[in-house]
Scaffold this motif. Structure first.
Motif, PDB file in Angstrom:
ATOM      1  N   ASN A  65       0.839  -1.192   0.000  1.00  0.00           N
ATOM      2  CA  ASN A  65       0.000   0.000   0.000  1.00  0.00           C
ATOM      3  C   ASN A  65       0.878   1.247   0.000  1.00  0.00           C
ATOM      4  O   ASN A  65       2.028   1.209   0.437  1.00  0.00           O
ATOM      5  CB  ASN A  65      -0.922   0.035   1.229  1.00  0.00           C
ATOM      6  N   VAL A  66       0.309   2.347  -0.488  1.00  0.00           N
ATOM      7  CA  VAL A  66       1.010   3.624  -0.483  1.00  0.00           C
ATOM      8  C   VAL A  66       0.420   4.480   0.624  1.00  0.00           C
ATOM      9  O   VAL A  66      -0.802   4.631   0.733  1.00  0.00           O
ATOM     10  CB  VAL A  66       0.871   4.350  -1.841  1.00  0.00           C
ATOM     11  N   TRP A  67       1.309   5.061   1.440  1.00  0.00           N
ATOM     12  CA  TRP A  67       0.884   5.850   2.588  1.00  0.00           C
ATOM     13  C   TRP A  67       1.440   7.262   2.481  1.00  0.00           C
ATOM     14  O   TRP A  67       2.606   7.470   2.127  1.00  0.00           O
ATOM     15  CB  TRP A  67       1.386   5.218   3.891  1.00  0.00           C
ATOM     16  N   GLY A  68       0.608   8.242   2.777  1.00  0.00           N
ATOM     17  CA  GLY A  68       1.059   9.618   2.863  1.00  0.00           C
ATOM     18  C   GLY A  68       1.714   9.851   4.206  1.00  0.00           C
ATOM     19  O   GLY A  68       1.136   9.533   5.248  1.00  0.00           O
ATOM     20  N   THR A  69       2.927  10.403   4.202  1.00  0.00           N
ATOM     21  CA  THR A  69       3.703  10.538   5.445  1.00  0.00           C
ATOM     22  C   THR A  69       3.767  11.966   5.964  1.00  0.00           C
ATOM     23  O   THR A  69       4.255  12.188   7.070  1.00  0.00           O
ATOM     24  CB  THR A  69       5.134  10.016   5.238  1.00  0.00           C
ATOM     25  N   GLY A  70       3.321  12.945   5.188  1.00  0.00           N
ATOM     26  CA  GLY A  70       3.395  14.335   5.619  1.00  0.00           C
ATOM     27  C   GLY A  70       2.045  14.862   6.063  1.00  0.00           C
ATOM     28  O   GLY A  70       1.054  14.132   6.132  1.00  0.00           O
ATOM     29  N   GLU A  71       2.010  16.153   6.370  1.00  0.00           N
ATOM     30  CA  GLU A  71       0.753  16.796   6.749  1.00  0.00           C
ATOM     31  C   GLU A  71      -0.118  17.066   5.524  1.00  0.00           C
ATOM     32  O   GLU A  71      -1.338  17.021   5.591  1.00  0.00           O
ATOM     33  CB  GLU A  71       1.041  18.115   7.476  1.00  0.00           C
ATOM     34  N   ARG A  72       0.531  17.349   4.391  1.00  0.00           N
ATOM     35  CA  ARG A  72      -0.193  17.687   3.164  1.00  0.00           C
ATOM     36  C   ARG A  72      -0.168  16.452   2.269  1.00  0.00           C
ATOM     37  O   ARG A  72       0.877  16.063   1.748  1.00  0.00           O
ATOM     38  CB  ARG A  72       0.451  18.896   2.511  1.00  0.00           C
ATOM     39  N   ILE A  73      -1.312  15.858   2.091  1.00  0.00           N
ATOM     40  CA  ILE A  73      -1.401  14.526   1.478  1.00  0.00           C
ATOM     41  C   ILE A  73      -1.473  14.598  -0.040  1.00  0.00           C
ATOM     42  O   ILE A  73      -0.702  13.954  -0.744  1.00  0.00           O
ATOM     43  CB  ILE A  73      -2.627  13.769   2.026  1.00  0.00           C
ATOM     44  N   LEU A  74      -2.422  15.359  -0.556  1.00  0.00           N
ATOM     45  CA  LEU A  74      -2.616  15.478  -1.995  1.00  0.00           C
ATOM     46  C   LEU A  74      -2.823  16.945  -2.359  1.00  0.00           C
ATOM     47  O   LEU A  74      -3.335  17.731  -1.568  1.00  0.00           O
ATOM     48  CB  LEU A  74      -3.842  14.679  -2.458  1.00  0.00           C
ATOM     49  N   GLY A  75      -2.436  17.293  -3.565  1.00  0.00           N
ATOM     50  CA  GLY A  75      -2.753  18.602  -4.125  1.00  0.00           C
ATOM     51  C   GLY A  75      -3.676  18.409  -5.312  1.00  0.00           C
ATOM     52  O   GLY A  75      -3.538  17.441  -6.068  1.00  0.00           O
ATOM     53  N   LEU A  76      -4.636  19.299  -5.455  1.00  0.00           N
ATOM     54  CA  LEU A  76      -5.564  19.221  -6.576  1.00  0.00           C
ATOM     55  C   LEU A  76      -5.677  20.586  -7.223  1.00  0.00           C
ATOM     56  O   LEU A  76      -5.704  21.611  -6.541  1.00  0.00           O
ATOM     57  CB  LEU A  76      -6.953  18.764  -6.105  1.00  0.00           C
ATOM     58  N   VAL A  77      -5.759  20.592  -8.545  1.00  0.00           N
ATOM     59  CA  VAL A  77      -5.924  21.846  -9.269  1.00  0.00           C
ATOM     60  C   VAL A  77      -6.918  21.615 -10.399  1.00  0.00           C
ATOM     61  O   VAL A  77      -6.896  20.583 -11.073  1.00  0.00           O
ATOM     62  CB  VAL A  77      -4.572  22.366  -9.812  1.00  0.00           C
ATOM     63  N   SER A  78      -7.830  22.569 -10.551  1.00  0.00           N
ATOM     64  CA  SER A  78      -8.882  22.454 -11.561  1.00  0.00           C
ATOM     65  C   SER A  78      -9.013  23.754 -12.336  1.00  0.00           C
ATOM     66  O   SER A  78      -8.634  24.828 -11.853  1.00  0.00           O
ATOM     67  CB  SER A  78     -10.230  22.116 -10.909  1.00  0.00           C
TER      68      SER A  78
END
Length: 428
Positions: A375-388
């Motif tokens: 599995n892939v785990w996010g290790t920081g405070e900011r997990i994903l960025g999204l831009v639209s």
């Protein structure tokens, strides 16, 4: 070294900012290969991730020399402030980052404030302190709320204090327990300024400046309205008119660039200026020598040209010969952050499978990751960025909301779509 084609490019870092850079670099016909040290799981389909920590300068430079890397870009601002560019220049390696001395305007809030004072650039009045007694004596006779900032630019290094109790609590954390280390040995105190916050990013090659479209910052205050956190950004801005933007460029940005060129010769690179918009005009809050992840994902979509061309023209001092093109749509970005109450393995957050399916309106960028037990785990405070993108900012955020509904975001990820208004706030 290659003649600006079939370039081998190295990106240093492993978060949302670096993922945004890698995706933009991948679009350039001049780039043949992209390496990232260390990278993250979201980049593996478009770049080769290296098992080298971003702080291991020796191994990074060794790799760059052995692989004949043509161009290196640096994500984390602390590496720039630490002088990684100086190390590359010693080895005659091409790197897009200011030297350590030039970077101090973004790495030291005190230096930035003194520069603004010396060159009459509008900012909030401030006081610098190096001991608890001085801070306490000043705050006892000051009007709240007050903003206390550490010397460095670490996250959570800025706090809004609404009472003496808040001041005492923060001083215990910063000056007694030294949670920020040496960065907390000097403090700046200034009055809190109410207003919307915008960021203006400029590209400088000593002779020429290219101002990027302004971004308005989406932020909120947590823990009793004390800690400001940035959750997103969008462009074009809603809180000021195009006329006001031109005024800011003329009265703040251009004088600031002249000041930097006088004090730091041959500055080449990005400079981001955070400002609060008041009824009396703009007041500068901070400088940054590098984009934040929030700004990077927005501005790299606002800029429609070849990013490698932009970098090479800057390094060569030929920005005046570059034609720039901006996105005609509205661009909106957000970061999905870790829920502080999570009880996942080691405090990590389980992420969706990569690569994530995206639609025509929305792109997803990955923060720092670790692979464990398939599995892939996010290790920081900011997990994903999204831009639209969209016809308007709210339309862009609506597209983002619809896109997110198809992504398997876990309960441990906090993600909030803002409603943007500009009622009574458009300052001319």
């Amino acid at each position: 070294m290659a003649k600006n084609k079939n370039l081998k490019v190295l990106v240093i870092g492993g978060g949302i900012l670096e993922h945004s850079l890698v995706r933009k670099l991948k679009q350039s016909p001049k780039v043949s290969k992209i390496y990232v040290a260390p990278g993250n799981e979201g980049m593996r389909d478009i770049a080769e991730c290296l098992d080298i920590p971003e702080t291991d300068y020796f191994q990074i430079i060794k790799f760059a020399k052995e692989q004949k890397i043509d161009l290196t870009l640096v994500g984390p601002y602390r590496l720039i402030a630490d002088g990684i560019a100086d190390q590359f220049h010693k080895e005659k390696l091409r790197i897009f980052a200011p030297r350590a001395r030039q970077a101090e305007i973004g790495a030291s809030r005190v230096v930035a404030k003194e520069l603004m004072r010396h060159y009459s650039i509008p900012t909030s009045p401030y006081h610098v302190f190096e001991n608890i007694d001085g801070v306490m004596n000043f705050c006892e006779h000051a009007r709240f709320p007050l903003v206390i900032k550490i010397e460095g630019t670490a996250l959570a290094g800025t706090v809004v204090c609404h009472s003496m109790e808040h001041v005492v609590s923060h001083l215990d954390k910063v000056m007694k327990k030294k949670v920020f280390g040496e960065a907390g040995e000097r403090l700046i105190i200034e009055n809190f300024i109410h207003g919307d916050v915008i960021s203006m990013t400029i590209l400088i090659d000593r002779q020429t400046i290219i101002p990027f479209p302004a971004c308005q910052i989406v932020r909120e205050f947590i823990d009793g309205n004390r800690y400001p956190i940035k959750l997103g950004a969008f462009s074009p801005v809603h809180c000021i008119s195009p006329r006001m933007i031109h005024h800011i460029e003329r009265e703040i940005i251009v004088p600031l660039v002249h000041a930097i060129n006088r004090q730091y010769h041959s500055y080449k690179g990005f400079l981001t200026v955070d400002m609060v918009i008041t009824e009396k005009g703009a007041r500068v809050l901070d400088f940054k020598i590098q984009w934040s992840d929030i700004l990077a994902q927005v501005l790299l979509n606002v800029y429609q040209g070849d990013f490698v061309d932009l970098v090479l023209h800057t390094l060569n001092g030929t920005l005046e010969n570059l034609n720039v093109e901006w996105c005609t749509k509205s661009v909106a970005g957000l970061v999905a952050v870790k829920d502080n109450q999570i009880k996942s393995t080691g405090g990590y957050v389980k992420l969706p499978s990569f690569p994530i399916d995206e639609d025509e309106h929305t792109k997803v960028f990955c923060g720092k990751t670790k692979r464990m037990r398939d599995n892939v785990w996010g290790t920081g405070e900011r997990i994903l960025g999204l831009v639209s993108t969209g016809k308007t900012v709210n339309h862009a955020y609506k597209n983002m909301e619809e896109s997110v509904s198809y992504i398997d975001l876990k309960e441990d990820i906090v993600f909030r779509i803002p409603q943007i208004t500009n009622k009574g706030k458009n300052i001319k």
